[in-house]
Design an enzyme around this catalytic site. Structure first.
Site, PDB file in Angstrom:
ATOM      1  N   LYS A  49       0.731  -1.085  -0.306  1.00 50.79           N
ATOM      2  CA  LYS A  49      -0.106   0.396  -0.274  1.00 50.79           C
ATOM      3  C   LYS A  49       0.821   1.324   0.128  1.00 50.79           C
ATOM      4  O   LYS A  49       0.683   2.510  -0.617  1.00 50.79           O
ATOM      5  CB  LYS A  49      -1.300  -0.368   1.225  1.00 50.79           C
ATOM      6  CG  LYS A  49      -2.238  -1.577   1.292  1.00 50.79           C
ATOM      7  CD  LYS A  49      -2.650  -1.528   1.877  1.00 50.79           C
ATOM      8  CE  LYS A  49      -3.385  -2.331   2.413  1.00 50.79           C
ATOM      9  NZ  LYS A  49      -4.333  -3.362   3.759  1.00 50.79           N
ATOM     10  N   GLN A  74      -3.920  -2.001   9.514  1.00 54.28           N
ATOM     11  CA  GLN A  74      -4.268  -2.996   9.134  1.00 54.28           C
ATOM     12  C   GLN A  74      -4.681  -4.263   9.961  1.00 54.28           C
ATOM     13  O   GLN A  74      -3.874  -4.588  11.497  1.00 54.28           O
ATOM     14  CB  GLN A  74      -2.683  -3.308   8.786  1.00 54.28           C
ATOM     15  CG  GLN A  74      -2.235  -4.770   8.165  1.00 54.28           C
ATOM     16  CD  GLN A  74      -3.024  -4.636   6.554  1.00 54.28           C
ATOM     17  OE1 GLN A  74      -2.839  -3.754   5.615  1.00 54.28           O
ATOM     18  NE2 GLN A  74      -3.755  -5.693   6.498  1.00 54.28           N
ATOM     19  N   ASP A  88     -10.920   2.715   4.480  1.00 55.79           N
ATOM     20  CA  ASP A  88     -11.453   1.192   4.093  1.00 55.79           C
ATOM     21  C   ASP A  88     -12.962   0.919   4.172  1.00 55.79           C
ATOM     22  O   ASP A  88     -13.598  -0.147   3.149  1.00 55.79           O
ATOM     23  CB  ASP A  88     -11.036   0.030   5.298  1.00 55.79           C
ATOM     24  CG  ASP A  88      -9.107  -0.218   5.038  1.00 55.79           C
ATOM     25  OD1 ASP A  88      -9.069  -0.514   4.010  1.00 55.79           O
ATOM     26  OD2 ASP A  88      -8.395  -0.541   6.044  1.00 55.79           O
TER      27      ASP A  88
END
Ligand code: NAD
Length: 291
Positions: free
Chosen positions: A52, A96, A119
């Site tokens: 990412k 994460q 997200d």
């Protein structure tokens, strides 16, 4: 049979974003800035976060990687997220997953401000997605929708079977496929570990999205001729022939299933890169929404 090439589509998506970022720079505007939080040192999580951050660099986004030790308290993590919420230079925040057991995923997700929730896991954004409103769509399902769109796959009226009902993949995927849009307009069956007649349901599917995390679970006898198969699974399986000591396996037995399909995603090189491209699109959107 045609391969849905996630690497190719993600490259094209990132190229488009790169041009848009260059335009922002020319106009003297702020470039998108993603903050990624990695707690502990899980090997797979390191790889995902690394990819990412690398994608941000490729496109011209700013990124800040915050590494925290696995023992960090929940309170401390939540206060770091609050600081990022209040930091005007940060557009998107991602934490994460999975997190260590002593930290509540739910509290972490609820603490990220919805306007920075790239997200798309915050209940406000999930609610908007369910209602078909403009929002951040969770990156993996969003990436799959972008790929279906890129290959101009007509999903209207098709029967889609989604295997898995997690909040990050299966459930949002089922909602997006059923939405009144293109891609979308599917009749969706969402299945899970308590589903009785999964093989039969899959045999009746025009589209199968496999997101259960069980390597090579979907076999040829579960797939009808001409089906579209999207393999979300990524599992590390020990493989001494590889330098890393493991191979990445999808949830679909690609070798036996691919010949029956009209379209299929490979693992690696399918949904994985599209997830990252979709996250980048969300980060760009977060920045634009603010300006
Ligand atoms: P999860 O463990 O949260 O959910 C798995 C789901 O599968 C559950 O809803 C469970 O009920 C269902 N399930 C388990 N066994 C089943 C069975 N035998 N039959 C039917 N359903 C069953 O997993 P997740 O986070 O949704 O991830 C699923 C897979 O996708 C994992 O391999 C994960 O690594 C992968 N993943 C890939 C990406 C990507 O970018 N490619 C992103 C996220 C997750």
């Amino acid at each position: 049979m045609q391969i849905l090439d996630g690497l190719l589509v993600s490259r094209a998506t990132k190229e488009e974003l790169k041009i848009k970022v260059a335009q922002l720079v020319t106009e003297g505007k702020k470039v998108p800035h993603l903050a990624a939080i990695l707690v502990g040192n899980n090997g797979a999580s390191e790889t995902y976060v690394g990819a990412k951050v690398k994608a941000c660099e490729e496109i011209g986004f700013k990124s800040t990687l915050i590494r925290l030790e696995a023992e960090i308290s929940e309170f401390k993590l939540l206060s770091i997220i609050e600081d990022l919420n209040n930091d005007l230079d940060i557009d998107g925040i991602l934490v994460q997953l999975p997190l260590p057991k002593h930290i509540s995923d739910e509290k972490v997700i609820n603490t990220i401000h919805p306007s920075k929730d790239v997200d798309g896991f915050h209940p406000v954004n999930v609610g908007k997605m369910v209602q078909g409103l403009d929002t951040f769509i969770p990156a993996t399902p969003y990436g799959i929708m972008l790929m279906l769109e890129h290959y101009k796959i007509d999903t209207k009226g098709k029967h889609a079977v989604v295997i898995g009902r997690s909040n990050i993949v299966g459930r949002p995927m089922s909602i997006l496929l059923s939405q009144a849009a293109n891609p979308g307009n599917c009749t969706v069956t969402i299945t899970h570990s308590h589903t009785h007649n999964l093989e039969e349901l899959c045999r009746n599917a025009d589209i199968i999205v496999a997101a259960l995390g069980k390597p090579e679970f979907v076999k040829a006898n579960m797939v009808k001729d001409g089906a579209i198969v999207i393999d979300v699974g990524i599992t590390r399986v020990a493989d001494s022939s590889k330098k890393s000591g493991f191979a990445l396996k999808g949830d679909v037995d690609f070798k036996e299933v691919a010949p029956k399909c009209s379209f299929i995603t490979p693992v690696p090189g399918g949904v994985g890169p599209m997830t990252i491209a979709a996250l980048m699109k969300n980060t760009y959107k977060a920045c634009l929404d603010k300006n």
